[in-house]
Design an enzyme around this catalytic site. Structure first.
Site, PDB file in Angstrom:
ATOM      1  N   CYS A   2       0.835  -1.203   0.000  1.00 36.82           N
ATOM      2  CA  CYS A   2       0.000   0.000   0.000  1.00 36.82           C
ATOM      3  C   CYS A   2       0.867   1.248   0.000  1.00 36.82           C
ATOM      4  O   CYS A   2       2.086   1.189  -0.017  1.00 36.82           O
ATOM      5  CB  CYS A   2      -0.902   0.026   1.242  1.00 36.82           C
ATOM      6  SG  CYS A   2      -1.971  -1.417   1.407  1.00 36.82           S
ATOM      7  N   ASP A 104      -3.744  -8.494   8.426  1.00 35.79           N
ATOM      8  CA  ASP A 104      -2.602  -8.589   9.336  1.00 35.79           C
ATOM      9  C   ASP A 104      -2.337  -7.243  10.008  1.00 35.79           C
ATOM     10  O   ASP A 104      -1.836  -7.191  11.132  1.00 35.79           O
ATOM     11  CB  ASP A 104      -1.349  -9.033   8.574  1.00 35.79           C
ATOM     12  CG  ASP A 104      -1.024  -8.108   7.404  1.00 35.79           C
ATOM     13  OD1 ASP A 104      -1.915  -7.888   6.567  1.00 35.79           O
ATOM     14  OD2 ASP A 104       0.112  -7.623   7.324  1.00 35.79           O
ATOM     15  N   ILE A 302      14.359 -12.099 -15.868  1.00 41.03           N
ATOM     16  CA  ILE A 302      14.819 -11.052 -16.780  1.00 41.03           C
ATOM     17  C   ILE A 302      16.004 -11.599 -17.561  1.00 41.03           C
ATOM     18  O   ILE A 302      16.975 -12.099 -16.980  1.00 41.03           O
ATOM     19  CB  ILE A 302      15.265  -9.795 -16.025  1.00 41.03           C
ATOM     20  CG1 ILE A 302      14.098  -9.159 -15.270  1.00 41.03           C
ATOM     21  CG2 ILE A 302      15.865  -8.772 -16.994  1.00 41.03           C
ATOM     22  CD1 ILE A 302      14.497  -7.970 -14.424  1.00 41.03           C
TER      23      ILE A 302
END
Length: 672
Positions: A2, A104, A302
Site C-alpha cells: 500500500c 494482518d 529477466i
C-alpha cells in the site's frame, strides 16, 4: 502492499482538508490502486490516508484503512506485511481481542495497548512502514521495518508534520517546499547517500529499524528518533569463545530459518510468484517455495541481450529442475533508456545503472500476467558475504597473518575474479577515507568506487551549490551517520557487511532495485533473506562459514546443495546488473539522446543545479583515448546521475506536484 500519507498539526484545533489527504493518496495510486481511505480527527489536528493494494483480506469495505481502534484512541495507516499474523491474532483473540477485518495490519491496534511500543515491536515480523497516532498521549509514531524494505518519509514544515510512503506524497501538500539540498545533490551524483537523508531540503527518511516519535508540547513538536533493532554482529572476543567447529550445525540452522522465512512469505489471499535470476539467492527461494506447495510455482526471469550479463540459461535449468512455470522477459539493453525518465519518477533518486529500469519493466510484466506478489532474493549477499567487496575486505583486513607474498597472491586472485565488477562494485584504485578509517580501521571496499566518483562532483555543481559544499567530506558524513558501537570490536567482514547494509542495501538495492520499481506497477516484493529471525542467526555465523577460501556464501551453498543445479552450486558470484552504457553502441546512443535533452546548456541553465562546463569536461574525460574501461564504467554512473538529477528537478521541482495530485485524484475518481 500500500501507500500511506498523513498530516499532524502543531495546533490540534487546525482542521485538515480531507480532499488534500485523498490527493496525497492519489499521487501514489500505483502503490494501491484497489481502493483508498482517509480519516481525520478534527479535534486533534490529525489526518491519515491510504491507497490499498489488496493482498490479505480482499473485502474492500472491511479492510479499508486507516484503521481506528474500538475505543477511538489509536489511528493506524500501514504499508507492507506482518507475517505469522494468524498465530498472533489467535492468541490475542483468546485474550479477548475482537478484530473487525482479516487483515494482518489490524493486530497493531491490539498489541500496542497491551504491550506498549517497545514490547510490541519484537512481535512484528516482516516488511512494513506504518504511522500510529496515540490520542491519549498525543503522539505520532512513524515506524519502519528493520532493513528498510518499505519506504517512509517525513518533514516538519514548522506548524505541521507531513509524512508518506514516497517523496511525491509529501510534495503533494502545498506547504511542503520542493528544493534541492546541496549536500543531497552531491550524494546523488556520487551514488551513495547518507543514511536517513534525501536529495531535498528538510525531507527525512525514517531509518530502518527506527521509530520517529513526534509529540506536541505547548504548540511545538518534540521529535525523538529511537532505534529498536540493528544488525548486531558479535564481538570478536565473543566469537573466539562461542564459534563452533561443527559446520553441519550452521548449515542446518540456515536451512531451517530460511525455509520458515520463505513459507511465511507465501501467505496471501492472491497467487504468489517468484523472481528467478541465475543466482543462488533467487534459485534458493524458488526451490524452497516449490518444495512448500503442491502446485507449480510461477517464476519470472529477466534476460539481457548481452551474454556477459544474461543469466537465463541457469535460471531455466533451475526452473525445470523444480517444475516451475517460467516466464522469461528478454530485454534489449538499448531500449532501457527509453524508460529511464519514468523509472526516476518512481525511484525519486538517481540510479547508476539501468538495472532499476529493467526491474520496473519486469514488475509491469508480472502485473500484466495477473500477479501482485513475488518472492525475491534480495538480502542474501548481505547476510552471507556474497559481494566481491566483502571478500576483498575479509582477506585484506581480516587476515593479519598473511605474508606480503600471500597478500599479493590474493590481490591477484580477487582482481582476476572480479573483472566484471571493476569500476562499479570495486574501485579501480585503492581509496582511503580518513573518517571511515578512524571509525572502522579501513575504508570499506563497497564505498570506494563511489568515493572515487566524488572527486568529480564539485566541478559538476552550479556555482551556488558548489559554494555550499566547499570543503564537504562525503566519507565523513557517512561515517558520522553510522553507529560506531555496532562496528567496534567486530571482525572486518562483519564491519564491511554492516556498512553495506546501512548504505548500499537500504539506499539502492531496496529502493531503486526493489520496492519503488516493483510498487511502480502495484507489485509487492517479499525478500525472505531479510527476515530478521534469519538475519539474527546469520550474524552469529563465523566469517569462515560465509566466505571459505575462494567460495563466497559457503554456508548457503551447502544448505541449498540439494536443490541447486551443479553449475550454480560451483559458480562464483555473478553480477546481476544491466550492462554499462559504454559497452553497447545502441545503449550509449540512447544515453546520448537523453543527455542531449537534459544536459544541454539550455536545460542546465534552466534547472540551475549543474555546471555546463563541468558536464562538458566529464564527457570529454569519458571519451578520451587514455581513459581506461574501468574508469569509463565509473563515469557511466556519473553521467547517469547527472541526467538523473536533471530529471528529478523536472519531476519534483519544476512540476506543480500539488496540482498533479489533484489531477490524479480526479482521474481516478478519488473524491471525498
Amino acid at each position: 502492499m500500500c501507500g500511506i500519507a498523513g498530516i499532524f498539526h502543531a495546533n490540534p484545533e487546525q482542521k485538515i482538508d480531507p480532499q488534500l489527504l485523498v490527493n496525497m493518496a492519489a499521487i501514489q495510486h500505483h502503490r494501491g490502486p484497489d481502493g483508498f481511505g482517509y480519516k481525520t480527527l478534527d479535534d486533534q489536528g490529525v489526518g491519515f490516508s491510504h491507497a490499498r493494494l489488496s493482498i490479505i483480506d480482499l473485502n474492500e469495505e472491511r479492510a479499508r484503512q486507516p484503521f481506528m481502534s474500538a475505543d477511538e484512541n489509536l489511528l493506524l495507516a500501514h504499508n507492507g506485511e506482518f507475517y505469522d499474523y494468524k498465530r498472533i491474532r489467535a492468541e490475542l483473540t483468546l485474550k479477548g481481542a475482537r478484530f473487525r477485518a482479516k487483515s494482518d495490519s489490524e493486530m497493531v491496534l491490539h498489541l500496542y495497548p497491551r504491550l506498549g511500543l517497545e514490547d510490541m515491536l519484537p512481535h512484528l515480523r516482516g516488511e512494513f512502514a506504518f504511522a500510529l497516532y496515540d490520542k491519549q498521549h498525543d503522539r505520532l509514531m512513524l515506524i519502519r521495518d528493520r532493513f528498510g524494505v518499505k519506504p517512509l518519509y517525513w518533514t516538519d514544515t514548522g506548524d505541521k508534520i507531513v509524512f508518506g510512503s514516497e517523496l511525491k506524497v509529501l510534495f503533494a501538500h502545498p506547504d511542503v517546499p520542493r528544493r534541492f539540498n546541496a549536500k543531497g545533490v552531491f550524494h546523488q551524483l556520487m551514488q551513495t547517500t547518507v543514511p536517513g537523508s534525501t536529495a531535498f531540503d528538510n525531507i527525512n527518511q525514517v531509518k530502518p529499524g527506527h521509530v520517529v516519535i513526534i509529540e506536541r508540547k505547548h504548540g511545538k513538536f518534540q521529535v525523538t528518533d529511537q532505534k529498536y533493532w540493528d544488525m548486531d554482529f558479535p564481538l570478536q572476543s565473543e566469537r573466539l569463545k562461542n564459534d563452533r567447529d561443527d559446520e553441519e550445525y550452521y548449515i542446518e540452522g540456515v536451512r531451517k530459518e530460511l525455509l520458515q522465512a520463505v513459507q511465511l512469505r507465501l501467505e496471501a489471499d492472491v497467487p504468489v510468484a517468484c523472481y528467478l535470476s541465475g543466482g543462488i539467492d533467487s534459485c534458493s527461494t524458488l526451490g524452497m517455495a516449490a518444495a512448500s506447495q503442491q502446485s507449480p510455482v510461477k517464476a519470472f526471469t529477466i534476460g539481457f541481450d548481452d551474454a556477459d550479463y544474461d543469466e537465463t540459461p541457469i535460471a531455466t535449468e533451475m526452473a525445470e529442475s523444480v517444475g516451475a512455470d517460467q516466464d522469461v522477459m528478454l530485454l534489449n539493453a538499448g531500449h532501457l533508456y527509453e524508460n529511464f525518465e519514468e523509472t526516476l519518477w518512481h525511484t525519486e533518486r538517481t540510479i547508476y545503472n539501468t538495472l532499476g529500469v529493467a526491474k520496473m519493466l519486469m514488475s509491469r510484466h508480472v502485473n500484466k500476467a495477473g500477479y501482485k506478489v513475488v518472492v525475491t532474493g534480495e538480502g542474501s549477499d548481505e547476510l552471507f558475504g556474497g559481494y566481491p567487496a566483502f571478500r576483498r575486505d575479509m582477506f585484506l583486513h581480516g587476515m593479519d597473518t598473511l605474508s606480503p607474498a600471500e597478500r599479493a597472491e590474493w590481490e591477484a586472485i580477487l582482481a582476476e575474479a572480479n573483472k566484471l565488477f571493476q569500476g562499479a562494485m570495486l574501485a579501480e584504485d585503492e581509496v582511503s577515507d580518513p573518517a571511515l578509517n578512524e571509525l572502522m580501521g579501513f575504508t570499506p571496499s563497497c564505498l570506494q568506487p563511489w568515493l572515487a566518483s566524488a572527486v568529480h562532483v564539485p566541478g559538476l555543481l552550479a556555482a551556488d551549490l558548489r559554494q555550499e559544499v566547499e570543503g564537504y567530506a562525503p566519507g565523513q558524513a557517512i561515517a558520522e551517520a553510522l553507529d560506531g558501537d555496532m562496528l567496534e570490536g567486530r571482525h572486518p567482514l562483519d564491519k564491511a557487511q554492516y556498512v553495506w547494509i546501512k548504505t548500499m542495501l537500504e539506499g539502492q538495492i531496496l529502493t531503486w532495485g526493489g520496492d519503488r520499481v516493483d510498487m511502480a506497477n502495484s507489485m509487492e516484493a517479499r525478500p525472505p533473506f531479510l527476515d530478521h529471525h534469519l538475519a539474527e542467526y546469520c550474524a552469529q555465523l563465523p566469517p569462515s562459514m560465509r566466505i571459505k577460501g575462494r567460495t563466497e556464501k559457503y554456508v548457503l551453498r551447502e544448505a541449498m546443495k540439494g536443490i541447486l543445479p551443479t553449475t550454480l552450486y560451483e559458480r562464483e558470484k555473478f553480477a546481476f546488473m544491466a550492462p554499462p552504457a559504454h559497452t553497447d553502441p545502441d545503449k550509449w546512443a540512447a544515453l546520448k539522446v537523453l543527455s542531449d535533452n537534459y544536459l544541454s546548456d539550455e536545460a542546465i541553465e534552466e534547472a540551475g543545479v549543474l555546471d555546463k562546463d563541468g558536464v562538458r569536461a566529464l564527457f570529454e574525460l569519458h571519451e578520451a583515448e587514455e581513459t581506461t574501461a574501468s574508469t569509463q564504467v565509473k563515469l557511466d554512473a556519473v553521467i547517469n546521475h547527472m541526467v538523473g538529477v536533471q530529471i528529478l528537478h523536472k519531476h519534483f521541482v519544476a512540476t506543480d506536484v500539488p496540482a498533479l495530485a489533484r489531477q490524479k485524484a480526479e482521474e481516478y475518481g478519488w473524491r471525498v
